[in-house]
Structure formats: structure tokens, C-alpha cells
Scaffold this motif. Structure first.
Motif, mmCIF file in Angstrom:
data_model
loop_
_atom_site.group_PDB
_atom_site.id
_atom_site.type_symbol
_atom_site.label_atom_id
_atom_site.label_comp_id
_atom_site.label_asym_id
_atom_site.label_seq_id
_atom_site.Cartn_x
_atom_site.Cartn_y
_atom_site.Cartn_z
ATOM 1 N N ASP A 23 -5.737 1.478 2.773
ATOM 2 C CA ASP A 23 -4.553 2.303 2.981
ATOM 3 C C ASP A 23 -4.583 3.051 4.313
ATOM 4 O OD1 ASP A 23 -3.010 1.739 0.774
ATOM 5 O OD2 ASP A 23 -3.973 3.233 -0.491
ATOM 6 N N ALA A 35 0.845 -1.187 0.000
ATOM 7 C CA ALA A 35 0.000 0.000 0.000
ATOM 8 C C ALA A 35 0.884 1.242 0.000
ATOM 9 C CB ALA A 35 -0.920 -0.009 1.214
ATOM 10 N N ASP A 36 0.239 2.410 -0.027
ATOM 11 C CA ASP A 36 1.005 3.658 -0.089
ATOM 12 C C ASP A 36 1.883 3.864 1.129
ATOM 13 O OD1 ASP A 36 -0.031 4.202 -2.523
ATOM 14 O OD2 ASP A 36 -1.498 5.690 -1.844
#
Length: 408
Positions: A254, A56-57
Motif C-alpha cells: 500500500d 489497494a487503499d
């Protein structure tokens, strides 16, 4: 084809040979009544990103989902005795597409090869290619992965059957629960992805449908820019609002896992965190679900996911049409499932069936928290002229479904 699993063959053959011996006839296998073989192809794609770990980010890798073919294998085991009694052989064949293989060409090959059904565990682009490649009515295609409402609307005339609940069914289930609890004032918090926006839009429609009210809608972005604190700080975004519950749309997982603990006022969270609407959960405690989960864990050595459950149901649907409906070919099974709403027991408290107009499996929807199934939708008080199950998701009378008509 990688491998095949069968249910029902050897017992039927041995029984026929034993009968021949008792009657004095020659005990030859070729003299036995040949069972009817129902070939079910399970199609997947090599290297499918749906079952890969994706960062994820925030740089954290999310656990990979297990591929759900063990659910189909469990269904064959469960149906062994029934298939034997009906002199039917259920045969499951695995077919794995190479990364660069043409899904449409493979679908045509499967249909022309005499398969009775195709279970599609493939990305959305492959699924649409399969539907377009297989002639309508040639054999049933079971979608065991996608939730998109547009897929149900755009291909409602095809022989495509959707096992998992649609997005509208999921958000309808949540909206019914909130109205039942009288948590009618909702704040929506939406992530930056198009899927996040689509999920929130679906919930807004559900809220309007059942009488909940959206008091505010906030868009969350990922970042640390202090100039954009009004879009990155959950406490600031929620502190000034008066609401009963927060609906969260963070399909990439996220930022949502922090939201329940960062709100200004302490409020329940539903959506992609907190209370979630799912087809199946390994912690379900009613309607025979523990027995299904235990059998699955014993064979697959892991917990049963909703994807596993969908594959399990797809095989059961084929068996229902073949054994009770006497349909023995792909075309006959597709016709049986599209012309009559065959009841199927899926251990969720009600017998389910495929809607005739869009081929969505009408079903109860589980509402789960992190460690329990809290409730099942639909709830008492929400009525429908056909069945309460049709209060969930798009209905035949909806404008979006106007082009989908049930057979006369």
C-alpha cells in the motif's frame, strides 16, 4: 478433471515394439512392457483471489499474479527423457474446485482415486482442509504457495511438503546479508495489517539470531490526518533515528513503494520493498537458472515466478522418488520423501532436500532488487552441524519445533 499432460509414454512403447520386431516376436502393443504411470493432480480453486486484481487503499489496482500451473507442465517436459529411460509415465491432471466446492471431500476423492501426489495451489483454509482430510502417508501433498511458519509447525507430522521458503527462512536470509555487510543497526517500519506485524516479528527474531540490532520500531498507518503525522509521514518517522538500514513490512504493497525515497536519512531498504528474499526470480543469472527461465518463457510466454518454480520443483520431487527411489504409489512416494532426504537439483547452486522433521524444502534463498538477483543466502561464515542451508528457518532444536522429530 480438466485436462491431462503426460511425459514418457510414447517413446517407451515404441521402443518396446521395436525390440519385439527385432527379436521376431509379434509387434503387438499389449506385448510391450507396460510403463508405470505416476498420476500427479494439480488442485486449484476457481475464482481464487490470489490471482485476481485487488485495489489497494490508494485506489490503485495491483497487477494480478499469474497462476503457476505452467511450472508443473514445464517439469514434465524437462523430465520426458528421464521418465522414458526409466519406463515411467508422469501424468499431470488439472482439478479445479468450484467456488463452493468442499476441498476436504475432493481431497478424499483424489486420494482414493489412486493419485500418486497432490499439488495444492489453494488458499490457506483449503490447504488445512486438505491436510486434515487425507490420511497421513496416503500420498504427498505439496504446498506451493504458503510461507507461514505455523503451518510447518502445526502439520509437521502430516505428509505435507512445503516448497517455498518459510517466512523465517526469508527473514533469516535478509538478516544474514545485513550482518555480512555490517549493516547491523536496523529501523523497522511496519504497516497496519496483522501480516505486517507477523513479518516484522519474524525479522526481529532473525536479527537477534544473527547479531543485528533493532534500534527503533515504528508503526505506519494509512491516512492524511495531520494530527497523526508521527505515524503517516515517513520523513518525520525516520529523521531522528540513527540506523544503517530500514526493514519494511508492507505486505499489501500500500505505501512501501514510496518509503525508499521519503526517508529522512538516505538508507537501504529491505523487506517488502528494496532488497527482497524470494525463492526464485526471472532475472537470476547463475546455476542454470537462465536456461530454466528461458524454457519457461518459451512455453508460457511470460516470466517465471516463484509460484511457477514451486510447481516445477514439486513435480521434480515426485519424479525423483518415483524414478530413483522406485516408489510407484502415493504411499510409497510419501514414505520415500519422509524417510530419506533425497537430493533434488533446482538450479539454485545447491542440491536441495526436504527436512525430515517439518518437510520444509531446505534451499538457498535469492535476494533480489528491482532488476537483479544480488546474492544467495546462506552466506559464508554462518555454519550448521548438518548443512549451512539449515541456518535458514526453524531448526530441529528450536523450542517451536520440539514436537517434530525425524524418523528413527
Amino acid at each position: 478433471m480438466n485436462r491431462a499432460i503426460t511425459a514418457g509414454r510414447q517413446p517407451a512403447l515404441l521402443l518396446a515394439i521395436l525390440s519385439a520386431l527385432l527379436s521376431g516376436a509379434p509387434a503387438r502393443a499389449e506385448d510391450a512392457l507396460a510403463p508405470t504411470t505416476i498420476r500427479i493432480v494439480y488442485l486449484s480453486r476457481e475464482g481464487d483471489v490470489a490471482y485476481a486484481e485487488v485495489p489497494a487503499d490508494d485506489g490503485v489496482f495491483r497487477p494480478a499474479l499469474p497462476e503457476p500451473s505452467p511450472g508443473a507442465e514445464l517439469a514434465l517436459r524437462d523430465l520426458r527423457a528421464t521418465a522414458h529411460a526409466a519406463n515411467v509415465v508422469l501424468k499431470l491432471e488439472r482439478d479445479v474446485l468450484a467456488p463452493d466446492a468442499d476441498a476436504a471431500a475432493e481431497a478424499k476423492r483424489i486420494a482414493e482415486g489412486g493419485a500418486a501426489a497432490l499439488i495444492a495451489d489453494v488458499p490457506l483454509s483449503d490447504l488445512t482442509a486438505l491436510v486434515k482430510a487425507v490420511p497421513v502417508g496416503a500420498l504427498p501433498l505439496f504446498d506451493i504457495r504458503q510461507h507461514e511458519d505455523a503451518l510447518r509447525r502445526d502439520f509437521c507430522t502430516a505428509s505435507l511438503f512445503h516448497v517455498l521458503p518459510s517466512t523465517a527462512m526469508q527473514t533469516d536470509a535478509l538478516a544474514q546479508f545485513l550482518v555480512t555487510k555490517n549493516w547491523k543497526r536496523v529501523l523497522t517500519l511496519t504497516g497496519p495489517l496483522p501480516d505486517d506485524t507477523a513479518l516484522t516479528d519474524s525479522f526481529k527474531a532473525s536479527a537477534q539470531k544473527f547479531g543485528a540490532r533493532i534500534v527503533a520500531s515504528k508503526a505506519f498507518i494509512i491516512g492524511n490526518d495531520p494530527r497523526r503525522r508521527d505515524q503517516t509521514n515517513v520523513a518525520l518517522m525516520t529523521a531522528s533515528e540513527d540506523y544503517d538500514v530500514l526493514f519494511l513490512a508492507d505486505t499489501a504493497r500500500d505505501f512501501g513503494r514510496f518509503v525508499p525515497y521519503e526517508q529522512g536519512p538516505p538508507r537501504p531498504v529491505v523487506g517488502t520493498e528494496g532488497l527482497q528474499a524470494v525463492a526464485w526470480d526471472a532475472l537470476a543469472e547463475r546455476f542454470g537458472a537462465p536456461q530454466v527461465n528461458h524454457r519457461f518463457e518459451r512455453n508460457a510466454h511470460r516470466s517465471m515466478t516463484e509460484g511457477d518454480w514451486a510447481a516445477w520443483v514439486a513435480v521434480r520431487a515426485v519424479a525423483e522418488a518415483a524414478i530413483r527411489g522406485k516408489a510407484t504409489t502415493g504411499a510409497a512416494i510419501a514414505s520415500t520423501l519422509t524417510q530419506r532426504e533425497w537430493p533434488i537439483d533446482v538450479s539454485k547452486g545447491v542440491q536441495v532436500s526436504f527436512r525430515l522433521w517439518d518437510h520444509q524444502l531446505r534451499q538457498s534463498v535469492m535476494l533480489r532488487s528491482g532488476d537483479a538477483v544480488v546474492a544467495y543466502a546462506p552466506f559464508d561464515g554462518f555454519i550448521h552441524q548438518r548443512t549451512p542451508l539449515d541456518t535458514l528457518g526453524a531448526d530441529l532444536g528450536d523450542a517451536a519445533e520440539a514436537s517434530c522429530k525425524p524418523p528413527p
